[in-house]
Design a protein around this motif. Structure first.
Motif: not given
Length: 320
Positions: A221-239
């Motif tokens: 569950r923590l691995v799944v969350q970490a993968i999802c968080r990478l996508v979200v953080r990258r989105s905010a970083r590009v913005a």
């Protein structure tokens, strides 16, 4: 679209998932007035189209109506775009006649269409782009950060992990192989889970992938969350990178002042963690000047601002 007047533009291409080819290359407002006039007349609501704008221009206009410090109108939702305020003297492609060089105008940037080899794209991004049909090879920045694509990027990453490891005990859930099998709303629910057992993660895996909670341990569950968080953080970083690039273009970094950024879109308005990451990465992009600059930037939520902005511009057009 190529604009010619506030109420006239020409459809050049569609960059969203719409199939409206019969009206391509027509004068849009004229088409709207001809096609809609009879129907509106029959309904007892005669109407003329006075202004044709996109959502980012509308959000900018809506916020400017109340606060002249607004210099950007940004859409951060299913798609992404930004409209900026700029002096006409700084424009190279358009030189309006009969106006002062200090006159300010609205410039639609279409920043979601930005594409460069410098964009941080991984294998899953390239696969998503290849599967995007008519949108292949375009809207590359949007595919890294918008609500339309974040969920599918996370799905593709989870699929890659499941294929290369025993992430789900050697099982590849069928929905994980299907486009749209994982939404940005699912991503948000997983990423924001702070329960000790990551129960929200387990619930999403059950609801979307038919993976039962008793087969997924806390480490998975923590691995799944970490993968999802990478996508979200990258989105905010590009913005954040796009915002700072626009501020540099406007000269704001050289002459900092109070700045209002009007924003509409579900990713910004409804995803609290995403907004936190955006603030963090803005500070990162400002670098050593972060303490000086960050307090001058004010994000103003403008829900349905495109509708209000369109009404303001239509009223102005009607009086001119």
């Amino acid at each position: 679209m190529k604009p010619y007047q506030v109420h006239i533009s020409l459809s050049d291409c569609w960059n969203a998932c719409f199939a409206l080819l019969p009206i391509m290359h027509v004068t849009d407002v004229a088409a709207m007035n001809v096609a809609g006039a009879d129907a509106l007349e029959r309904a007892g609501k005669p109407c003329r189209v006075l202004a044709l704008i996109n959502d980012s221009v509308g959000v900018l206009t809506a916020s400017c109506y109340f606060d002249w410090a607004t210099e950007l109108g940004v859409i951060l939702g299913t798609g992404t775009n930004a409209c900026i305020v700029e002096k006409v003297s700084h424009l190279s492609k358009w030189q309006p006649k009969g106006v002062s060089p200090e006159t300010r105008t609205a410039i639609n940037t279409e920043w979601g269409a930005y594409g460069s080899n410098l964009l941080p794209r991984c294998k899953e991004d390239l696969e998503l782009d290849a599967a995007s049909g008519p949108q292949q090879g375009i809207m590359l920045a949007e595919k890294l950060m918008s609500g339309l694509y974040m969920g599918d990027v996370a799905r593709r990453l989870l699929l890659s992990f499941a294929q290369r490891t025993d992430l789900f005990n050697g099982v590849i859930p069928e929905n994980l192989t299907q486009k749209d099998g994982f939404s940005t709303a699912d991503l948000s629910e997983i990423e924001s889970d702070i329960t000790l057992s990551r129960s929200q993660v387990a619930n999403v895996l059950l609801k979307k992938l038919d993976i039962y909670p008793d087969t997924v341990n806390i480490e998975t569950r923590l691995v799944v969350q970490a993968i999802c968080r990478l996508v979200v953080r990258r989105s905010a970083r590009v913005a954040a990178a796009l915002l700072v690039a626009v501020l540099r273009l406007q000269g704001w970094m050289d002459e900092p002042r109070r700045l209002v950024i009007a924003v509409d879109g579900g990713v910004f308005l409804k995803y609290a963690n995403w907004r936190v990451y955006l603030g963090h990465y803005l500070r990162e992009a400002f670098g050593p000047r972060a303490r000086e600059l960050i307090h001058l930037v004010h994000f103003k939520p403008v829900a349905d601002g495109s509708s209000f902005g369109a009404a303001v511009l239509a009223a102005a057009a009607a009086r001119s």
